[in-house]
Design a protein around this motif. Structure first.
Motif, PDB file in Angstrom:
ATOM      1  N   SER A 248       0.828  -1.210   0.000  1.00  0.00           N
ATOM      2  CA  SER A 248       0.000   0.000   0.000  1.00  0.00           C
ATOM      3  C   SER A 248       0.863   1.261   0.000  1.00  0.00           C
ATOM      4  O   SER A 248       0.560   2.228  -0.694  1.00  0.00           O
ATOM      5  CB  SER A 248      -0.919   0.008   1.235  1.00  0.00           C
ATOM      6  OG  SER A 248      -1.788  -1.093   1.211  1.00  0.00           O
ATOM      7  N   PHE A 261      -3.763  -2.361  -4.520  1.00  0.00           N
ATOM      8  CA  PHE A 261      -3.771  -1.370  -3.445  1.00  0.00           C
ATOM      9  C   PHE A 261      -4.967  -1.599  -2.514  1.00  0.00           C
ATOM     10  O   PHE A 261      -4.832  -1.566  -1.285  1.00  0.00           O
ATOM     11  CB  PHE A 261      -3.824   0.042  -4.033  1.00  0.00           C
ATOM     12  CG  PHE A 261      -3.910   1.121  -2.999  1.00  0.00           C
ATOM     13  CD1 PHE A 261      -2.773   1.603  -2.375  1.00  0.00           C
ATOM     14  CD2 PHE A 261      -5.140   1.650  -2.635  1.00  0.00           C
ATOM     15  CE1 PHE A 261      -2.854   2.584  -1.407  1.00  0.00           C
ATOM     16  CE2 PHE A 261      -5.228   2.636  -1.676  1.00  0.00           C
ATOM     17  CZ  PHE A 261      -4.088   3.109  -1.062  1.00  0.00           C
ATOM     18  N   GLN A 265      -5.043  -2.713   1.513  1.00  0.00           N
ATOM     19  CA  GLN A 265      -5.715  -2.006   2.597  1.00  0.00           C
ATOM     20  C   GLN A 265      -6.582  -2.946   3.437  1.00  0.00           C
ATOM     21  O   GLN A 265      -6.624  -2.845   4.665  1.00  0.00           O
ATOM     22  CB  GLN A 265      -6.593  -0.885   2.005  1.00  0.00           C
ATOM     23  CG  GLN A 265      -5.805   0.237   1.352  1.00  0.00           C
ATOM     24  CD  GLN A 265      -5.128   1.121   2.382  1.00  0.00           C
ATOM     25  OE1 GLN A 265      -5.769   1.811   3.156  1.00  0.00           O
ATOM     26  NE2 GLN A 265      -3.810   1.094   2.395  1.00  0.00           N
TER      27      GLN A 265
END
Length: 313
Positions: A248, A261, A265
């Motif tokens: 990330s 990404f 998270q």
């Protein structure tokens, strides 16, 4: 337009946020109530309470960051991004180093070694933990300094010599990501070392018990096993968290809507949520209070079911 993947992952993030806050608020409240009752606040309770508070902050920052990226991109301006990233770095720092301090505490309190250095550390465990936490501020200071310079350069990148600023920005970005990676590897390695030493201490203890003709189910063995279970669960979740955080972080200034990404998270939120429940289950007092709370929550449901059965009859 929010995609199906983003909607599904958002549900997962919200679930992790709710469960994680519940567990961490529970840990903090139980320890604070116990502190008020006994007028004593042990080192273990101090670490657990600080860890719970830092994780509450970490989860809130993760949630704000997620919804800003996915649902409100116009709000996610460069200045907001920098502020969120710095706030996340601070809460992340305290979260991982307090958890690492807990692993060191278990090692120094439970393990038995005849080394003079180890005995000195064992006798001064409170001072050792305090010095470690204070020493980690060096990492935090350099991280925030590099981030501040990088953020300032991103804000003013179209002013002055653009070519020179672009090159310097890339250097600062690389320095920030590298420093972040190192700042995560060091606590992970420290916790891993604590786990290995706990295994070695348990092996020595079991060997000693066998030679003396005693069984292996003595209190010291049980304490060793409980500590090892806590540390290994932390290591597994921490490893996932580090990998997800690095992914990330390295893609933070790239295209935000890439699936890599977003998944990074989601997996990052597993650590502050999941490990808190493991801490509750591994701590005798917290476990008793948690089971008592669940029983109190079940009572109204049992009453309602009993009433419905009587009515149906």
């Amino acid at each position: 337009m929010v995609s199906l993947l983003q909607s599904i992952l958002s549900i997962l993030v919200v679930a992790e946020f709710v469960l994680g806050n519940f567990a961490n608020i529970f840990i903090a409240l139980v320890n604070c109530i116990d502190w008020v009752k006994r007028q004593k606040f042990s080192l273990a309770h101090q670490i657990l309470t600080g860890l719970a508070v830092s994780r509450i902050g970490l989860l809130w920052i993760m949630l704000v960051n997620w919804f800003a990226i996915v649902f409100n991109p116009p709000f996610y301006r460069l200045e907001v991004k920098i502020v969120i990233y710095m706030a996340w770095t601070i809460s992340h720092h305290f979260s991982i180093w307090l958890a690492t301090s807990l692993s060191i505490f278990y090692l120094l309190k439970i393990a038995n070694f005849s080394s003079l250095l180890f005995l000195q550390l064992k006798w001064k465990v409170k001072r050792v933990i305090l010095m470690i936490l204070l020493g980690t501020f060096v990492f935090l200071f350099f991280q925030l300094a590099v981030m501040s310079v990088e953020g300032n350069m991103l804000v003013t990148e179209h002013e002055g010599n653009i070519t020179w600023k672009t090159k310097l920005r890339d250097i600062m970005k690389f320095a920030d990501r590298t420093l972040f990676t190192l700042a995560n590897i060091i606590p992970f390695t420290t916790s891993l070392t604590s786990f290995v030493l706990l295994i070695f201490s348990l092996w020595k203890h079991l060997k000693k018990m066998q030679l003396s003709g005693k069984g292996s189910r003595d209190p010291s063995t049980k304490v060793h096993i409980r500590a090892m279970q806590s540390v290994i669960s932390f290591l597994l979740l921490f490893a996932i968290y580090i990998l997800a955080s690095i992914i990330s972080t390295w893609s933070f200034c790239s295209v935000q809507y890439e699936p890599t990404f977003l998944w990074g998270q989601v997996f990052s939120a597993l650590y502050p949520s999941g490990h808190s429940f493991i801490v509750i289950w591994g701590n005798k007092k917290l476990k008793q209070e948690f089971l008592s709370l669940l029983w109190q929550m079940k009572k109204p449901w049992h009453r309602e079911l009993g009433t419905l059965r009587k009515v149906s009859q």
